[in-house]
Design a protein around this motif. Structure first.
Motif, PDB file in Angstrom:
ATOM      1  N   LEU A  63      58.384 -12.661  74.349  1.00 56.85           N
ATOM      2  CA  LEU A  63      58.994 -11.456  74.911  1.00 56.85           C
ATOM      3  C   LEU A  63      59.784 -10.690  73.849  1.00 56.85           C
ATOM      4  CD1 LEU A  63      58.999 -10.201  77.721  1.00 56.85           C
ATOM      5  CD2 LEU A  63      61.038 -11.540  78.261  1.00 56.85           C
ATOM      6  N   GLU A  64      60.386 -11.417  72.912  1.00 54.28           N
ATOM      7  CA  GLU A  64      61.240 -10.773  71.898  1.00 54.28           C
ATOM      8  C   GLU A  64      60.448  -9.919  70.895  1.00 54.28           C
ATOM      9  OE1 GLU A  64      63.191 -14.129  70.007  1.00 54.28           O
ATOM     10  OE2 GLU A  64      61.506 -14.446  68.661  1.00 54.28           O
ATOM     11  N   LEU A  65      59.102 -10.000  70.920  1.00 53.66           N
ATOM     12  CA  LEU A  65      58.293  -9.159  70.019  1.00 53.66           C
ATOM     13  C   LEU A  65      57.734  -7.928  70.741  1.00 53.66           C
ATOM     14  CD1 LEU A  65      56.216 -11.807  67.974  1.00 53.66           C
ATOM     15  CD2 LEU A  65      58.351 -10.672  67.330  1.00 53.66           C
ATOM     16  N   SER A  66      58.266  -7.647  71.943  1.00 57.54           N
ATOM     17  CA  SER A  66      57.690  -6.567  72.760  1.00 57.54           C
ATOM     18  C   SER A  66      57.771  -5.186  72.095  1.00 57.54           C
ATOM     19  CB  SER A  66      58.385  -6.514  74.128  1.00 57.54           C
ATOM     20  OG  SER A  66      58.130  -7.711  74.833  1.00 57.54           O
ATOM     21  N   HIS A  67      58.736  -5.014  71.184  1.00 55.25           N
ATOM     22  CA  HIS A  67      58.861  -3.708  70.510  1.00 55.25           C
ATOM     23  C   HIS A  67      57.755  -3.480  69.491  1.00 55.25           C
ATOM     24  CE1 HIS A  67      60.737  -6.636  67.877  1.00 55.25           C
ATOM     25  NE2 HIS A  67      60.600  -5.780  66.888  1.00 55.25           N
ATOM     26  N   MET A  68      56.914  -4.497  69.241  1.00 56.43           N
ATOM     27  CA  MET A  68      55.869  -4.349  68.209  1.00 56.43           C
ATOM     28  C   MET A  68      54.513  -3.948  68.794  1.00 56.43           C
ATOM     29  SD  MET A  68      56.851  -7.345  65.567  1.00 56.43           S
ATOM     30  CE  MET A  68      55.896  -6.579  64.279  1.00 56.43           C
ATOM     31  N   LYS A  69      54.535  -3.475  70.029  1.00 56.77           N
ATOM     32  CA  LYS A  69      53.273  -3.072  70.657  1.00 56.77           C
ATOM     33  C   LYS A  69      52.572  -1.990  69.835  1.00 56.77           C
ATOM     34  CE  LYS A  69      51.325  -1.584  74.998  1.00 56.77           C
ATOM     35  NZ  LYS A  69      51.535  -1.152  76.369  1.00 56.77           N
ATOM     36  N   GLY A  70      51.315  -2.243  69.471  1.00 53.77           N
ATOM     37  CA  GLY A  70      50.519  -1.255  68.754  1.00 53.77           C
ATOM     38  C   GLY A  70      50.879  -1.095  67.282  1.00 53.77           C
ATOM     39  N   VAL A  71      51.807  -1.895  66.771  1.00 54.39           N
ATOM     40  CA  VAL A  71      52.269  -1.727  65.386  1.00 54.39           C
ATOM     41  C   VAL A  71      51.292  -2.353  64.383  1.00 54.39           C
ATOM     42  CG1 VAL A  71      54.092  -2.437  63.758  1.00 54.39           C
ATOM     43  CG2 VAL A  71      54.718  -1.563  66.026  1.00 54.39           C
ATOM     44  N   ILE A  72      50.690  -3.484  64.759  1.00 55.23           N
ATOM     45  CA  ILE A  72      49.918  -4.268  63.793  1.00 55.23           C
ATOM     46  C   ILE A  72      48.415  -4.028  63.980  1.00 55.23           C
ATOM     47  CG2 ILE A  72      49.504  -6.631  62.945  1.00 55.23           C
ATOM     48  CD1 ILE A  72      52.305  -7.280  63.880  1.00 55.23           C
ATOM     49  N   PRO A  73      47.707  -3.748  62.876  1.00 52.59           N
ATOM     50  CA  PRO A  73      46.274  -3.491  63.005  1.00 52.59           C
ATOM     51  C   PRO A  73      45.514  -4.714  63.548  1.00 52.59           C
ATOM     52  CG  PRO A  73      46.953  -3.564  60.682  1.00 52.59           C
ATOM     53  CD  PRO A  73      48.196  -3.605  61.505  1.00 52.59           C
ATOM     54  N   GLU A  74      44.384  -4.464  64.209  1.00 51.97           N
ATOM     55  CA  GLU A  74      43.616  -5.534  64.849  1.00 51.97           C
ATOM     56  C   GLU A  74      42.605  -6.155  63.887  1.00 51.97           C
ATOM     57  OE1 GLU A  74      42.157  -4.870  68.853  1.00 51.97           O
ATOM     58  OE2 GLU A  74      43.436  -3.087  69.039  1.00 51.97           O
ATOM     59  N   LYS A  75      42.216  -7.378  64.199  1.00 50.69           N
ATOM     60  CA  LYS A  75      41.075  -8.086  63.592  1.00 50.69           C
ATOM     61  C   LYS A  75      41.208  -8.271  62.087  1.00 50.69           C
ATOM     62  CE  LYS A  75      38.278  -5.872  67.190  1.00 50.69           C
ATOM     63  NZ  LYS A  75      38.903  -6.583  68.288  1.00 50.69           N
ATOM     64  N   THR A  76      42.454  -8.545  61.630  1.00 53.23           N
ATOM     65  CA  THR A  76      42.678  -8.725  60.192  1.00 53.23           C
ATOM     66  C   THR A  76      42.622 -10.194  59.786  1.00 53.23           C
ATOM     67  OG1 THR A  76      45.054  -9.010  60.537  1.00 53.23           O
ATOM     68  CG2 THR A  76      44.278  -6.768  60.120  1.00 53.23           C
ATOM     69  N   GLY A  77      42.633 -11.112  60.776  1.00 55.97           N
ATOM     70  CA  GLY A  77      42.805 -12.534  60.475  1.00 55.97           C
ATOM     71  C   GLY A  77      44.297 -12.876  60.517  1.00 55.97           C
ATOM     72  N   LEU A  78      44.589 -14.164  60.745  1.00 56.37           N
ATOM     73  CA  LEU A  78      45.982 -14.568  60.981  1.00 56.37           C
ATOM     74  C   LEU A  78      46.921 -14.386  59.782  1.00 56.37           C
ATOM     75  CD1 LEU A  78      47.951 -15.710  63.131  1.00 56.37           C
ATOM     76  CD2 LEU A  78      47.472 -17.955  62.172  1.00 56.37           C
ATOM     77  N   PRO A  79      46.539 -14.810  58.563  1.00 59.74           N
ATOM     78  CA  PRO A  79      47.507 -14.655  57.460  1.00 59.74           C
ATOM     79  C   PRO A  79      47.951 -13.204  57.263  1.00 59.74           C
ATOM     80  CG  PRO A  79      45.808 -16.220  56.844  1.00 59.74           C
ATOM     81  CD  PRO A  79      45.362 -15.600  58.140  1.00 59.74           C
ATOM     82  N   ALA A  80      47.028 -12.259  57.341  1.00 55.79           N
ATOM     83  CA  ALA A  80      47.398 -10.846  57.195  1.00 55.79           C
ATOM     84  C   ALA A  80      48.232 -10.384  58.386  1.00 55.79           C
ATOM     85  CB  ALA A  80      46.142  -9.985  57.068  1.00 55.79           C
ATOM     86  N   PHE A  81      47.880 -10.863  59.579  1.00 58.69           N
ATOM     87  CA  PHE A  81      48.654 -10.530  60.783  1.00 58.69           C
ATOM     88  C   PHE A  81      50.110 -10.986  60.635  1.00 58.69           C
ATOM     89  CE2 PHE A  81      50.417 -11.836  64.857  1.00 58.69           C
ATOM     90  CZ  PHE A  81      50.267 -10.701  65.628  1.00 58.69           C
ATOM     91  N   LEU A  82      50.287 -12.240  60.180  1.00 59.01           N
ATOM     92  CA  LEU A  82      51.642 -12.789  60.030  1.00 59.01           C
ATOM     93  C   LEU A  82      52.444 -12.018  58.993  1.00 59.01           C
ATOM     94  CD1 LEU A  82      50.808 -16.597  60.077  1.00 59.01           C
ATOM     95  CD2 LEU A  82      52.042 -15.328  61.846  1.00 59.01           C
ATOM     96  N   THR A  83      51.761 -11.611  57.922  1.00 60.57           N
ATOM     97  CA  THR A  83      52.435 -10.825  56.890  1.00 60.57           C
ATOM     98  C   THR A  83      52.983  -9.540  57.507  1.00 60.57           C
ATOM     99  OG1 THR A  83      50.897 -11.749  55.279  1.00 60.57           O
ATOM    100  CG2 THR A  83      52.140  -9.804  54.589  1.00 60.57           C
TER     101      THR A  83
END
Ligand SMILES: [Zn+2]
Length: 381
Positions: A63-83
């Motif tokens: 729930l605490e990451l709710s402000h990040m809706k739509g911020v991170i690009p899709e289908k990049t793989g997990l390491p890039a997502f975490l970065t």
């Protein structure tokens, strides 16, 4: 006291579809009084258009990451997502409390009654104090350098203590490891030896890079550590998949393994031989968002695994809706009966969180919330 009597096209009681002609009886405050044949229900039965189902249990959310809706690009793989998450989680938060309110409201309206929710801070404490829904707060701890294990653990224990203050009928909490690639052996030891700490959960095998790290200490995570200046020199590869390496720490406990996108049948066999009560949480929409791949759900069914469902966060999903997860599973695995998936979404989730006396079924005395499913899902009580 006046009873609420509901008749739908069908009733799902948490484990089975009971067929038409049944009426669900509830007290005015939503406690289940029983399910009877229509002929025995008397007058004042309200007829609704759809399947009546207990409120959903979302066993994995942030729930605490709710402000990040739509911020991170899709289908990049997990390491890039975490970065991306680590670099942007403190940006543009706006009124975080208002955003959390909205995210909870969306869960409420789509029929979720109970949530297993990951916390890195006490950002969601105020919301959970209100007690509208049941939450199990999983206070997450991470740190790859063994030398930092004690201070990381202490920081998270402080967060845990603030959540323990709101424990009661609508809240419980435990301290948990983030993921196999982000927790040192020393930190796993500290977490595993925390008393009165159940269930635990962990992000498991969400990316092929995780198994590669444990097999050979190669792959994408090495550049991830380097990027953030993390010291991984103490990490020794075990030559196994990640799950085999860490699961024995939690012998005698109950664990919720989340994602399992790259879990093999050997991993499952290993797990079934360990003295650990294991639950497998699937978050299909987040898997498609991050890795563009789904776990081998047929394999988990074949091997009789206990399955639950989660939404993950709005950083990796468009909605916090268990019904959307169910629709995604049905679109990719049309042969799985709806009855079975609904059990994952209700009774299994409640058992995994240890709240089956109140949530996840229409057993007499439970107060699970009532959801009406037609094309969409919506809460009616
Ligand atoms: Zn997660």
């Amino acid at each position: 006291m006046k009873q609420i009597k509901l008749k739908g096209k069908d009733i799902f009681n948490g484990t089975h579809l009971l067929g038409p002609g049944k009426v669900l009886l509830l007290s005015e405050d939503g406690v289940v009084a029983g399910i009877v044949a229509e002929s025995e229900a008397g007058s004042d039965v309200t007829e609704v258009d759809g399947i009546l189902c207990p409120g959903f249990v979302n066993t994995h959310c942030h729930l605490e990451l709710s402000h990040m809706k739509g911020v991170i690009p899709e289908k990049t793989g997990l390491p890039a997502f975490l970065t991306h998450v680590m670099q942007s989680r403190n940006q543009g938060a706006g009124d975080i409390n208002a955003i959390i309110d909205k995210a909870e409201q969306d869960m409420w309206e789509t029929g979720i009654s109970a949530v297993g929710d990951i916390c890195n801070s006490n950002a969601t404490l105020v919301k959970k104090q209100q007690g509208r829904m049941y939450y199990h707060s999983f206070v997450e701890c991470m740190g790859v350098a063994p030398a930092g294990a004690n201070s990381r653990y202490q920081y998270s224990m402080d967060v845990l203590h603030s959540f323990r203050e709101i424990n009661g009928p609508h809240h419980q909490c435990s301290i948990v490891p983030h993921a196999p690639y982000s927790v040192s052996g020393s930190l796993f030891e500290l977490l595993a030896h925390t008393p009165d700490n159940t269930p635990v959960c962990i992000h498991n095998q969400e990316t092929p890079a995780e198994n590669e790290l444990y097999q050979q200490k190669t792959g994408e995570f090495l550049s991830f550590y380097q990027h953030f200046g993390m010291d991984i020199s103490a990490f020794q590869p075990t030559g196994t998949n990640s799950l085999e390496a860490y699961l024995p720490y939690f012998s005698g406990n109950k664990i919720l393994l989340v994602h399992n996108t790259f879990t093999s049948s050997e991993d499952i066999e290993f797990t079934q031989q360990q003295p650990v009560e294991t639950w497998w949480c699937l978050c299909p929409q987040a898997n498609l968002y991050i890795e563009n791949r789904l776990p081998d759900i047929e394999q988990f069914r074949r091997m009789k695994c206990n399955i639950t469902l989660g939404t993950d966060s709005l950083a990796s999903n468009h909605r916090l809706s268990i019904w959307e997860e169910i629709k995604t599973i049905r679109a990719h695995f049309p042969e799985i009966p709806l009855e079975e998936i609904l059990q994952w979404a209700t009774f299994n989730g409640a058992k995994a969180l240890g709240i089956q006396e109140t949530y996840g079924s229409f057993n007499t005395g439970c107060k699970p919330g009532v959801v009406l499913i037609n094309q969409e899902s919506s809460r009616i009580i």
